[in-house]
Design a protein around this motif. Sequence first.
Motif, PDB file in Angstrom:
ATOM      1  N   VAL A 154       0.845  -1.204   0.000  1.00  0.00           N
ATOM      2  CA  VAL A 154       0.000   0.000   0.000  1.00  0.00           C
ATOM      3  C   VAL A 154       0.876   1.250   0.000  1.00  0.00           C
ATOM      4  O   VAL A 154       0.646   2.190  -0.768  1.00  0.00           O
ATOM      5  CB  VAL A 154      -0.966  -0.003   1.208  1.00  0.00           C
ATOM      6  CG1 VAL A 154      -1.626   1.350   1.397  1.00  0.00           C
ATOM      7  CG2 VAL A 154      -2.012  -1.084   1.040  1.00  0.00           C
ATOM      8  N   GLU A 155       1.900   1.265   0.846  1.00  0.00           N
ATOM      9  CA  GLU A 155       2.786   2.433   0.916  1.00  0.00           C
ATOM     10  C   GLU A 155       3.565   2.623  -0.374  1.00  0.00           C
ATOM     11  O   GLU A 155       3.733   3.745  -0.846  1.00  0.00           O
ATOM     12  CB  GLU A 155       3.722   2.295   2.112  1.00  0.00           C
ATOM     13  CG  GLU A 155       2.981   2.445   3.432  1.00  0.00           C
ATOM     14  CD  GLU A 155       3.862   2.226   4.650  1.00  0.00           C
ATOM     15  OE1 GLU A 155       5.042   1.827   4.500  1.00  0.00           O
ATOM     16  OE2 GLU A 155       3.365   2.465   5.772  1.00  0.00           O
ATOM     17  N   LYS A 165       1.257   8.908   5.124  1.00  0.00           N
ATOM     18  CA  LYS A 165       1.187   7.471   5.390  1.00  0.00           C
ATOM     19  C   LYS A 165       0.785   7.266   6.838  1.00  0.00           C
ATOM     20  O   LYS A 165       1.368   7.866   7.735  1.00  0.00           O
ATOM     21  CB  LYS A 165       2.547   6.811   5.137  1.00  0.00           C
ATOM     22  CG  LYS A 165       3.020   6.915   3.711  1.00  0.00           C
ATOM     23  CD  LYS A 165       4.388   6.287   3.546  1.00  0.00           C
ATOM     24  CE  LYS A 165       4.878   6.445   2.124  1.00  0.00           C
ATOM     25  NZ  LYS A 165       6.217   5.859   1.946  1.00  0.00           N
ATOM     26  N   GLU A 166      -0.217   6.438   7.037  1.00  0.00           N
ATOM     27  CA  GLU A 166      -0.691   6.152   8.387  1.00  0.00           C
ATOM     28  C   GLU A 166      -0.740   4.647   8.597  1.00  0.00           C
ATOM     29  O   GLU A 166      -1.126   3.906   7.699  1.00  0.00           O
ATOM     30  CB  GLU A 166      -2.086   6.722   8.603  1.00  0.00           C
ATOM     31  CG  GLU A 166      -2.164   8.228   8.535  1.00  0.00           C
ATOM     32  CD  GLU A 166      -3.579   8.713   8.717  1.00  0.00           C
ATOM     33  OE1 GLU A 166      -4.020   8.768   9.886  1.00  0.00           O
ATOM     34  OE2 GLU A 166      -4.224   9.010   7.711  1.00  0.00           O
ATOM     35  N   ARG A 167      -0.358   4.243   9.782  1.00  0.00           N
ATOM     36  CA  ARG A 167      -0.456   2.831  10.168  1.00  0.00           C
ATOM     37  C   ARG A 167      -1.388   2.737  11.362  1.00  0.00           C
ATOM     38  O   ARG A 167      -1.350   3.572  12.256  1.00  0.00           O
ATOM     39  CB  ARG A 167       0.911   2.278  10.558  1.00  0.00           C
ATOM     40  CG  ARG A 167       1.883   2.114   9.415  1.00  0.00           C
ATOM     41  CD  ARG A 167       1.764   0.731   8.846  1.00  0.00           C
ATOM     42  NE  ARG A 167       2.771   0.491   7.830  1.00  0.00           N
ATOM     43  CZ  ARG A 167       3.504  -0.602   7.775  1.00  0.00           C
ATOM     44  NH1 ARG A 167       3.375  -1.532   8.694  1.00  0.00           N
ATOM     45  NH2 ARG A 167       4.351  -0.773   6.803  1.00  0.00           N
ATOM     46  N   GLN A 227      -2.649   3.051   5.458  1.00  0.00           N
ATOM     47  CA  GLN A 227      -3.503   3.929   4.665  1.00  0.00           C
ATOM     48  C   GLN A 227      -2.611   5.040   4.118  1.00  0.00           C
ATOM     49  O   GLN A 227      -1.792   5.598   4.851  1.00  0.00           O
ATOM     50  CB  GLN A 227      -4.616   4.530   5.519  1.00  0.00           C
ATOM     51  CG  GLN A 227      -5.508   5.462   4.746  1.00  0.00           C
ATOM     52  CD  GLN A 227      -6.638   5.998   5.614  1.00  0.00           C
ATOM     53  OE1 GLN A 227      -6.914   5.504   6.694  1.00  0.00           O
ATOM     54  NE2 GLN A 227      -7.283   7.030   5.133  1.00  0.00           N
ATOM     55  N   THR A 273      -2.580   8.678   1.777  1.00  0.00           N
ATOM     56  CA  THR A 273      -3.342   9.766   1.171  1.00  0.00           C
ATOM     57  C   THR A 273      -2.383  10.649   0.387  1.00  0.00           C
ATOM     58  O   THR A 273      -1.381  11.101   0.933  1.00  0.00           O
ATOM     59  CB  THR A 273      -4.045  10.619   2.252  1.00  0.00           C
ATOM     60  OG1 THR A 273      -4.843   9.766   3.065  1.00  0.00           O
ATOM     61  CG2 THR A 273      -4.908  11.693   1.624  1.00  0.00           C
ATOM     62  N   GLN A 306      -1.997  -2.218   9.501  1.00  0.00           N
ATOM     63  CA  GLN A 306      -2.939  -1.717   8.502  1.00  0.00           C
ATOM     64  C   GLN A 306      -2.449  -0.357   8.031  1.00  0.00           C
ATOM     65  O   GLN A 306      -2.269   0.556   8.829  1.00  0.00           O
ATOM     66  CB  GLN A 306      -4.345  -1.601   9.085  1.00  0.00           C
ATOM     67  CG  GLN A 306      -4.931  -2.937   9.462  1.00  0.00           C
ATOM     68  CD  GLN A 306      -6.288  -2.809  10.125  1.00  0.00           C
ATOM     69  OE1 GLN A 306      -6.664  -1.744  10.594  1.00  0.00           O
ATOM     70  NE2 GLN A 306      -7.019  -3.894  10.165  1.00  0.00           N
TER      71      GLN A 306
END
Length: 134
Positions: A31-32, A65-67, A76, A78, A74
Amino acid sequence: MSIQIDEFSLAVSEILDGYAEDIQEAVAQAVEETGTKALKTVKAKSPVRKGKGGGRYKKGWRIKKERSGVLGTQAQVTVYNKTDGPLVHLLENGHQKAGGGRVEGIPHVRPAYEEAERLLPELTARAIEEAGER
């Protein structure tokens, strides 16, 4: 390595838990990576105004980038424009001019989105395959 029959279910459970953690981490990395590639694409295709101050919009693209979840597995991502966020819609889709007429849009977000949409399943599948080989 020998396992007693009464310890068999515990051993299998530990192996499967390790495999699940490997897959979660690999998918989060996919994802990243996809987000980073989308950022590069949108920056490369962003329009630049001619004259003084040109390039501000293009330089304003950022990635967040969020974990979350257990052990931060997980992910995410943006991709957004920090300097000129409200312009994204107008430049992507076009807009009416104040004196009449229309300015055509310059697609630069949609190609990045489509590339990410194509790339993420590929990277995810590869991550799952490689997690099984460890």
